[in-house]
Design a protein around this motif. Structure first.
Motif, short mmCIF file in Angstrom:
data_model
loop_
_atom_site.label_atom_id
_atom_site.label_comp_id
_atom_site.label_asym_id
_atom_site.label_seq_id
_atom_site.Cartn_x
_atom_site.Cartn_y
_atom_site.Cartn_z
N MET A 145 0.42 -1.20 -0.01
CA MET A 145 -0.17 0.21 -0.11
C MET A 145 0.76 1.53 0.19
O MET A 145 0.47 2.32 -0.95
CB MET A 145 -1.01 -0.01 0.91
N VAL A 146 1.56 1.25 0.88
CA VAL A 146 2.74 2.91 1.18
C VAL A 146 3.45 2.68 -0.37
O VAL A 146 3.62 3.58 -0.72
CB VAL A 146 3.85 2.41 1.85
N ASP A 147 4.47 1.77 -1.11
CA ASP A 147 4.95 1.66 -1.61
C ASP A 147 4.06 2.14 -3.06
O ASP A 147 4.74 2.90 -4.22
CB ASP A 147 5.82 0.73 -2.58
N SER A 148 2.56 1.91 -3.18
CA SER A 148 2.21 2.19 -4.26
C SER A 148 1.25 3.57 -4.09
O SER A 148 1.18 4.43 -5.37
CB SER A 148 0.70 1.10 -4.49
N ASN A 149 1.38 4.20 -3.36
CA ASN A 149 1.46 5.16 -3.00
C ASN A 149 2.74 6.66 -3.19
O ASN A 149 1.95 7.61 -3.31
CB ASN A 149 0.08 5.37 -1.91
N LEU A 150 3.59 6.28 -2.60
CA LEU A 150 4.79 7.39 -2.39
C LEU A 150 4.86 7.75 -3.38
O LEU A 150 6.06 8.77 -3.58
CB LEU A 150 5.83 6.33 -1.85
N GLN A 151 4.65 7.11 -4.74
CA GLN A 151 5.23 8.22 -6.10
C GLN A 151 4.05 8.98 -6.22
O GLN A 151 4.39 9.67 -7.66
CB GLN A 151 5.11 6.77 -6.56
N LEU A 152 3.17 9.26 -5.82
CA LEU A 152 1.93 10.64 -5.99
C LEU A 152 2.96 11.51 -6.12
O LEU A 152 4.06 11.45 -4.81
CB LEU A 152 1.27 10.30 -5.07
N GLU A 153 2.71 12.47 -7.36
CA GLU A 153 3.47 13.44 -6.75
C GLU A 153 2.75 14.78 -5.52
O GLU A 153 4.01 15.26 -5.05
CB GLU A 153 2.59 14.74 -8.01
#
Length: 244
Positions: free
Chosen positions: A113-121
């Motif tokens: 969950m964290v890895d999939s969202n950390l790339q958000l701007e």
């Protein structure tokens, strides 16, 4: 009935292999009502221009990338990745979306969950701080379980450094961000709104909740926020009237 689609590879048939074959993942169209938010999900869902554009795209083309979820014990599914896509579906008037369902444990789900969202701007400092802490705690729990037969692993294990390496930043950066979770909500909001810079915020995080409350009173009365040098002094002493 939920629609199922198998994700198939393309190209010629691979030669026989001694490696264990991975089962193909199934994409299921699941009603939105059966998709529940991940507990303590640290990333906010904002109805901003980006969300409106996403909703328009979903309305016209559908959801192109399936969400990721795991089964809930009491029924339904727990979203791991795809909270924004789900909200876009709701705005677009859809009642279901494509989802890949995986049977994984909670700590593995937290890391995904964290890895999939950390790339958000558009991630706020408080969101990044909570996400890093959730991932660090999950990695530590996994290490505690797998370390039972590997004493050498424990001595070298530093989850914050591991997260930093994966994220392309230093372990100190991860530790600094995680320290922001020690700030009271009012100070976290000031950091998110850029009223307090990150560097002094790291110092203020070392203050007790009572000291932070006193600091908030000073900020309100002086209508000013502390600089780095002032924050460093407050880290060593009780907050007092510091604004010039």
């Amino acid at each position: 009935m939920q629609e199922k689609t198998t994700l198939k590879g393309q190209g010629t048939k691979d030669p026989p292999s001694t490696k264990k074959k991975t089962e193909p993942e199934i994409v299921i169209h699941i009603p939105l009502a059966e998709l529940h938010s991940f507990p303590d999900h640290p990333f906010q869902i904002r109805d901003d221009e980006s969300m409106r554009e996403t909703a328009e795209s979903v309305k016209e083309h559908g959801v192109l990338v399936p969400a990721l979820a795991r089964p809930c014990e009491d029924g339904g599914y727990e979203l791991i990745a795809g909270h924004r896509r789900k909200h876009a579906c709701e705005l677009a008037g859809l009642d279901s979306m494509p989802v890949i369902v995986r049977n994984i444990d909670r700590d593995t789900a937290i890391i995904a969950m964290v890895d999939s969202n950390l790339q958000l701007e558009s991630i706020l400092p408080s969101e990044r701080a909570k996400a890093y802490k959730m991932k660090m705690d999950a990695i530590k729990r996994q290490g505690a379980r797998t370390d039972l037969t590997s004493p050498k692993f424990s001595a070298k294990f530093r989850s914050d450094d591991e997260i930093g390496q994966e994220s392309g930043v230093s372990g100190d950066t991860i530790r600094n961000y995680i320290s922001l979770t020690q700030l009271v909500p009012e100070l976290q909001q000031m950091v998110d709104e850029k009223k307090i810079a990150l560097t002094p915020a790291y110092q203020l995080a070392a203050l007790t909740p009572q000291e932070q409350s006193s600091l908030l009173e000073t900020i309100d009365s002086e209508q000013a926020t502390p600089s780095l040098s002032q924050a460093q002094r407050m880290k060593k002493t009780q907050p007092r009237r510091w604004a010039e």
